[in-house]
Write a protein that holds these residues in place. Structure first.
Motif, PDB file in Angstrom:
ATOM      1  N   LYS A  45      47.541  30.960 -13.945  1.00 13.56           N
ATOM      2  CA  LYS A  45      47.315  32.386 -14.230  1.00 13.56           C
ATOM      3  C   LYS A  45      46.418  32.553 -15.451  1.00 13.56           C
ATOM      4  O   LYS A  45      45.502  33.377 -15.460  1.00 13.56           O
ATOM      5  CB  LYS A  45      48.640  33.105 -14.448  1.00 13.56           C
ATOM      6  CG  LYS A  45      48.478  34.589 -14.690  1.00 13.56           C
ATOM      7  CD  LYS A  45      49.804  35.273 -14.899  1.00 13.56           C
ATOM      8  CE  LYS A  45      49.712  36.752 -15.175  1.00 13.56           C
ATOM      9  NZ  LYS A  45      48.531  37.285 -15.740  1.00 13.56           N
ATOM     10  N   SER A  46      46.633  31.740 -16.478  1.00 12.46           N
ATOM     11  CA  SER A  46      45.815  31.806 -17.685  1.00 12.46           C
ATOM     12  C   SER A  46      44.358  31.428 -17.400  1.00 12.46           C
ATOM     13  O   SER A  46      43.430  32.052 -17.924  1.00 12.46           O
ATOM     14  CB  SER A  46      46.403  30.889 -18.758  1.00 12.46           C
ATOM     15  OG  SER A  46      45.632  30.940 -19.926  1.00 12.46           O
ATOM     16  N   ILE A  47      44.154  30.418 -16.575  1.00 10.03           N
ATOM     17  CA  ILE A  47      42.796  30.012 -16.194  1.00 10.03           C
ATOM     18  C   ILE A  47      42.087  31.175 -15.498  1.00 10.03           C
ATOM     19  O   ILE A  47      40.944  31.503 -15.814  1.00 10.03           O
ATOM     20  CB  ILE A  47      42.832  28.753 -15.293  1.00 10.03           C
ATOM     21  CG1 ILE A  47      43.257  27.535 -16.116  1.00 10.03           C
ATOM     22  CG2 ILE A  47      41.478  28.522 -14.622  1.00 10.03           C
ATOM     23  CD1 ILE A  47      43.635  26.319 -15.276  1.00 10.03           C
ATOM     24  N   SER A  57      36.671  27.261 -10.593  1.00  9.38           N
ATOM     25  CA  SER A  57      36.235  26.190  -9.685  1.00  9.38           C
ATOM     26  C   SER A  57      37.405  25.245  -9.439  1.00  9.38           C
ATOM     27  O   SER A  57      37.514  24.191 -10.066  1.00  9.38           O
ATOM     28  CB  SER A  57      35.057  25.429 -10.306  1.00  9.38           C
ATOM     29  OG  SER A  57      33.988  26.288 -10.523  1.00  9.38           O
ATOM     30  N   TRP A  58      38.259  25.612  -8.519  1.00  3.64           N
ATOM     31  CA  TRP A  58      39.464  24.823  -8.265  1.00  3.64           C
ATOM     32  C   TRP A  58      39.148  23.437  -7.738  1.00  3.64           C
ATOM     33  O   TRP A  58      39.881  22.499  -7.982  1.00  3.64           O
ATOM     34  CB  TRP A  58      40.396  25.560  -7.299  1.00  3.64           C
ATOM     35  CG  TRP A  58      40.877  26.875  -7.816  1.00  3.64           C
ATOM     36  CD1 TRP A  58      40.678  28.093  -7.244  1.00  3.64           C
ATOM     37  CD2 TRP A  58      41.632  27.113  -9.002  1.00  3.64           C
ATOM     38  NE1 TRP A  58      41.263  29.069  -8.009  1.00  3.64           N
ATOM     39  CE2 TRP A  58      41.853  28.498  -9.084  1.00  3.64           C
ATOM     40  CE3 TRP A  58      42.138  26.292 -10.012  1.00  3.64           C
ATOM     41  CZ2 TRP A  58      42.562  29.090 -10.134  1.00  3.64           C
ATOM     42  CZ3 TRP A  58      42.837  26.874 -11.058  1.00  3.64           C
ATOM     43  CH2 TRP A  58      43.046  28.252 -11.109  1.00  3.64           C
ATOM     44  N   LYS A  59      38.069  23.286  -7.004  1.00  2.00           N
ATOM     45  CA  LYS A  59      37.791  21.964  -6.439  1.00  2.00           C
ATOM     46  C   LYS A  59      37.323  20.968  -7.499  1.00  2.00           C
ATOM     47  O   LYS A  59      37.295  19.775  -7.249  1.00  2.00           O
ATOM     48  CB  LYS A  59      36.826  22.056  -5.262  1.00  2.00           C
ATOM     49  CG  LYS A  59      35.385  22.278  -5.566  1.00  2.00           C
ATOM     50  CD  LYS A  59      34.609  22.335  -4.251  1.00  2.00           C
ATOM     51  CE  LYS A  59      33.152  22.053  -4.450  1.00  2.00           C
ATOM     52  NZ  LYS A  59      32.424  22.008  -3.197  1.00  2.00           N
ATOM     53  N   ASP A  62      42.088  18.987 -11.357  1.00  2.00           N
ATOM     54  CA  ASP A  62      43.287  18.329 -10.855  1.00  2.00           C
ATOM     55  C   ASP A  62      44.455  18.836 -11.694  1.00  2.00           C
ATOM     56  O   ASP A  62      44.596  18.478 -12.866  1.00  2.00           O
ATOM     57  CB  ASP A  62      43.148  16.810 -10.988  1.00  2.00           C
ATOM     58  CG  ASP A  62      44.372  16.049 -10.515  1.00  2.00           C
ATOM     59  OD1 ASP A  62      45.386  16.684 -10.137  1.00  2.00           O
ATOM     60  OD2 ASP A  62      44.321  14.805 -10.533  1.00  2.00           O
ATOM     61  N   ALA A  63      45.267  19.702 -11.108  1.00  2.00           N
ATOM     62  CA  ALA A  63      46.369  20.333 -11.848  1.00  2.00           C
ATOM     63  C   ALA A  63      47.359  19.316 -12.406  1.00  2.00           C
ATOM     64  O   ALA A  63      48.029  19.599 -13.400  1.00  2.00           O
ATOM     65  CB  ALA A  63      47.089  21.345 -10.959  1.00  2.00           C
ATOM     66  N   SER A  72      40.365  18.827 -17.813  1.00  2.00           N
ATOM     67  CA  SER A  72      40.720  19.218 -16.440  1.00  2.00           C
ATOM     68  C   SER A  72      40.821  20.732 -16.306  1.00  2.00           C
ATOM     69  O   SER A  72      40.512  21.287 -15.258  1.00  2.00           O
ATOM     70  CB  SER A  72      42.037  18.567 -16.011  1.00  2.00           C
ATOM     71  OG  SER A  72      41.852  17.185 -15.890  1.00  2.00           O
ATOM     72  N   ILE A  73      41.238  21.401 -17.372  1.00  2.00           N
ATOM     73  CA  ILE A  73      41.262  22.865 -17.373  1.00  2.00           C
ATOM     74  C   ILE A  73      39.840  23.396 -17.561  1.00  2.00           C
ATOM     75  O   ILE A  73      39.408  24.310 -16.867  1.00  2.00           O
ATOM     76  CB  ILE A  73      42.207  23.402 -18.468  1.00  2.00           C
ATOM     77  CG1 ILE A  73      43.654  23.058 -18.108  1.00  2.00           C
ATOM     78  CG2 ILE A  73      42.033  24.911 -18.644  1.00  2.00           C
ATOM     79  CD1 ILE A  73      44.673  23.410 -19.164  1.00  2.00           C
ATOM     80  N   THR A  74      39.100  22.792 -18.469  1.00  2.00           N
ATOM     81  CA  THR A  74      37.723  23.216 -18.746  1.00  2.00           C
ATOM     82  C   THR A  74      36.872  23.174 -17.485  1.00  2.00           C
ATOM     83  O   THR A  74      36.022  24.045 -17.274  1.00  2.00           O
ATOM     84  CB  THR A  74      37.103  22.315 -19.833  1.00  2.00           C
ATOM     85  OG1 THR A  74      37.967  22.319 -20.969  1.00  2.00           O
ATOM     86  CG2 THR A  74      35.724  22.801 -20.230  1.00  2.00           C
TER      87      THR A  74
END
Length: 190
Positions: A45-47, A57-59, A62-63, A72-74
């Motif tokens: 949600k924060s992202i 860009s979810w692809k 890697d959560a 990984s968040i960046t």
């Protein structure tokens, strides 16, 4: 895992085959609970909330690494194509870095210019970079080079709240020397 925390359908990520999403409906998703008190859902949600266009860009990400590898968040703020295997800022090209600044609203505090405007200092420098990057000869005319350098200096001069302002001044001076062909560029210098 990333499919556990994003909602289906998600544009550019979900792929349907026989009316089923192949990204979100894998066997690995049978346990959809976050192992850390739903922190994954909060991070997701924060992202989204911090993405200027609400389209991370979810692809690229890697959560499972969100709590241990900040990059990984960046990577959620980098364009979706070409950055999946880029794991550090040092490995990221100029286009990726400038898109992080444009897409993540938290970077607004480092620039005076309003990044929510469609034409801002970052989009100008990104567009000038693309012109050079996709030039078949990788050459630009002297006046174009000068404009590109002035735009780069502009982004440095627009910066606020930086930890090392002297480094920004030094970089601006080097760019201006490059504009006048006084500064030499070497493939071995960093």
């Amino acid at each position: 895992m990333t499919p556990n925390v994003i909602k289906c359908p998600t544009k550019t990520v979900c792929k349907t085959k026989h009316r089923r999403c192949t990204f979100n409906n894998s066997v690995a998703l049978s346990n959809r609970r976050c192992p850390t008190n739903r922190i994954c859902d909060s991070l997701c949600k924060s992202i989204i909330d911090n993405h200027r266009f609400k389209g991370p860009s979810w692809k690229n990400t890697d959560a499972t690494q969100w709590c241990t590898i900040a990059w990984s968040i960046t990577k959620c703020y980098i364009p979706p194509d070409g950055y999946e295997n880029v794991n550090t800022a040092r490995d990221t090209d100029f286009n990726g870095i400038v898109n992080i600044i444009i897409n993540c609203i938290k970077f607004q505090k480092y620039l005076k210019e309003d990044l929510s405007e469609s034409a801002n200092i970052c989009t100008k420098v990104r567009d000038k970079n693309k012109t050079l990057k996709y030039s078949p000869t990788m050459r630009i005319a002297d006046d174009e080079k000068g404009n590109f350098i002035i735009t780069l200096v502009g982004i440095l001069n627009d910066s606020v709240n930086v930890n090392n302002p002297s480094k920004f001044t030094e970089t601006s001076q080097k760019l201006l020397k490059l504009k006048t062909d006084v500064f030499e560029v070497s493939a071995t210098k960093r």
